[in-house]
Enzyme design. Structure first.
Site, mmCIF file in Angstrom:
data_model
loop_
_atom_site.group_PDB
_atom_site.id
_atom_site.type_symbol
_atom_site.label_atom_id
_atom_site.label_comp_id
_atom_site.label_asym_id
_atom_site.label_seq_id
_atom_site.Cartn_x
_atom_site.Cartn_y
_atom_site.Cartn_z
ATOM 1 N N ASP A 96 0.858 -1.294 0.057
ATOM 2 C CA ASP A 96 -0.112 -0.067 -0.097
ATOM 3 C C ASP A 96 0.750 1.076 -0.034
ATOM 4 O OD1 ASP A 96 -2.315 1.686 0.039
ATOM 5 O OD2 ASP A 96 -2.172 1.751 2.279
ATOM 6 N N TYR A 121 -0.846 8.675 -2.442
ATOM 7 C CA TYR A 121 -0.848 8.513 -3.763
ATOM 8 C C TYR A 121 -2.070 8.955 -4.615
ATOM 9 C CZ TYR A 121 2.713 4.522 -4.040
ATOM 10 O OH TYR A 121 3.689 3.995 -4.005
ATOM 11 N N GLY A 122 -3.081 9.463 -3.991
ATOM 12 C CA GLY A 122 -4.251 9.483 -4.408
ATOM 13 C C GLY A 122 -4.390 10.909 -5.104
ATOM 14 N N CYS A 143 -4.178 -1.131 -2.196
ATOM 15 C CA CYS A 143 -4.381 0.295 -2.287
ATOM 16 C C CYS A 143 -5.319 0.417 -3.722
ATOM 17 C CB CYS A 143 -2.754 0.650 -2.782
ATOM 18 S SG CYS A 143 -2.945 2.410 -3.300
ATOM 19 N N ASN A 144 -6.464 1.054 -3.423
ATOM 20 C CA ASN A 144 -7.424 1.164 -4.051
ATOM 21 C C ASN A 144 -6.809 2.094 -5.691
ATOM 22 O OD1 ASN A 144 -10.214 0.250 -3.333
ATOM 23 N ND2 ASN A 144 -8.962 0.953 -1.457
ATOM 24 N N THR A 145 -6.007 2.955 -5.072
ATOM 25 C CA THR A 145 -5.584 4.014 -6.015
ATOM 26 C C THR A 145 -4.536 3.293 -7.043
ATOM 27 O OG1 THR A 145 -5.524 5.735 -4.372
ATOM 28 C CG2 THR A 145 -4.143 6.237 -6.479
ATOM 29 N N GLU A 170 -2.803 8.805 7.739
ATOM 30 C CA GLU A 170 -1.489 8.848 7.956
ATOM 31 C C GLU A 170 -0.926 9.734 8.952
ATOM 32 O OE1 GLU A 170 1.117 7.413 5.767
ATOM 33 O OE2 GLU A 170 -0.568 6.089 5.341
ATOM 34 N N CYS A 220 -10.932 2.951 -0.187
ATOM 35 C CA CYS A 220 -9.696 3.268 -0.042
ATOM 36 C C CYS A 220 -9.160 2.564 1.399
ATOM 37 C CB CYS A 220 -9.532 4.915 0.153
ATOM 38 S SG CYS A 220 -7.737 5.193 0.731
ATOM 39 N N THR A 221 -8.018 2.061 1.175
ATOM 40 C CA THR A 221 -7.839 1.179 2.410
ATOM 41 C C THR A 221 -7.434 1.876 3.632
ATOM 42 O OG1 THR A 221 -5.564 0.700 1.459
ATOM 43 C CG2 THR A 221 -7.210 -1.076 0.988
HETATM 44 N N1 DGL Z 1 -4.740 3.341 0.849
HETATM 45 C C1 DGL Z 1 -4.679 4.008 -0.651
HETATM 46 C C2 DGL Z 1 -5.979 3.656 -1.514
HETATM 47 O O1 DGL Z 1 -6.513 2.654 -1.016
HETATM 48 C C3 DGL Z 1 -4.053 4.913 -1.231
HETATM 49 C C4 DGL Z 1 -4.305 6.195 -0.179
HETATM 50 C C5 DGL Z 1 -3.348 7.202 -0.744
HETATM 51 O O2 DGL Z 1 -2.140 6.951 -0.766
HETATM 52 O O3 DGL Z 1 -3.792 8.322 -1.310
HETATM 53 O O4 DGL Z 1 -6.224 4.308 -2.183
#
Ligand code: DGL
Length: 288
Positions: free
Chosen positions: A11, A43-44, A74-76, A153, A200-201
């Site tokens: 993730d 990341y998003g 990680c969904n993104t 975070e 989003c996880t």
């Molecule tokens: N936990 C991640 C997700 O599921 C990433 C969140 C991120 O870094 O923006 O999208």
């Protein structure tokens, strides 16, 4: 046939720990290696190119650990990079979007599902497509909530600041609840969802706050349990399950590109004290 190699879980930060926790529950005989790219999270809000590049760097690092399967927790990254990641490795690569979409499509009674996620996930419409694939009759309302990952975070998982941030983030999708529990700005009934999918996880770490803001009429679902079940099936189908019975002690390793102490503090809230030592790892030649 049995395979003692670990499962790699990735993730952008701590969010994937919610998936790791379900993997450990569902397949307790499996060793795992987790990598959180905290130094470059979130990341998003990054470009798709960056998400693809960073994700590949992280999975390359997990592959060095001789993993037998990869979970993109990680969904993104799943939304933006999964097809490319599947082409890159000669290993099964599992994402989190399809399992979550199928859980939401099963949960809704009114056939109206809300999805919250990072801007990159929502921009991709990956959840819209995946829920529609499960059941074309379900209406899907997507909404980006970019303030929530930085909150998690930073370790703000409860309290007035978290409650206010979550209420603000959800208001355009769900309306806003007043102190008496009534909605102050109710949305038209035709757009009221009965199921909220945490796309989003990171968001399950805010689940109590999100559930309180959403109210009792809305079921809150996420992809962690469904992903762990999909992984168990994937291992069985591919003959990759760990050898049964007592053997050498299972090894669980955890890497972060960010601050080890901050990561361990958040992990302790999820797992208690029984958590592996967090190891530092550097990726992308230290590039931010
Ligand atoms: N936990 C991640 C997700 O599921 C990433 C969140 C991120 O870094 O923006 O999208």
């Amino acid at each position: 046939m049995a395979d003692p190699r670990p499962i790699g879980v990735f993730d952008s930060g701590v969010g994937g720990l919610t998936v790791l926790r379900e993997i450990l529950r569902r397949t307790p005989g499996e060793a795992t290696v987790y990598l959180g790219d905290n130094a470059r999270a979130p990341y998003g809000t990054r470009s798709d190119d960056e998400v693809r590049r960073f994700s590949a760097e992280c999975l390359d690092r997990l592959v060095v650990e001789n993993v037998k399967a990869l979970v993109v927790a990680c969904n993104t990254s799943t939304a933006v990079a999964l097809p490319e990641l599947r082409r890159r490795y000669d290993l099964p690569v599992l994402g989190v979007i399809r399992p979550g979409a199928s859980a939401a499509a099963l949960a809704t009674r009114t056939r109206r599902v809300g999805v919250i996620g990072t801007p990159a996930t929502i921009r991709s419409h990956a959840y819209f497509d995946a829920v529609k694939e499960e059941n074309p009759a379900v209406e899907v309302y997507e909404h980006a909530t970019p303030t929530l990952v930085p909150l998690v975070e930073a370790g703000h998982l409860s309290g007035p600041d978290a409650e206010a941030a979550v209420a603000d983030a959800l208001a355009p999708l769900l309306g806003r609840r007043g102190a008496d529990g009534e909605f102050i700005f109710p949305l038209p009934p035709s757009t009221q969802v009965d199921t909220l999918l945490l796309g989003c996880t990171h968001y399950p770490l805010l689940r109590p706050v999100i559930a309180a803001a959403a109210g009792p009429a809305v079921a809150v679902v996420d992809s962690a349990t469904a992903t762990a079940s999909a992984l168990a099936e994937l291992l069985a189908v591919n003959g990759l399950e760990a050898p049964a019975g007592p053997g050498t002690e299972l090894l669980h390793r955890v890497f972060t590109t960010g601050d080890r102490a901050a990561f361990a503090a958040l992990a302790a809230r999820l797992f208690g004290d029984d958590f592996p030592v967090v190891e530092a790892v550097e990726l992308g030649a230290g590039r931010p």
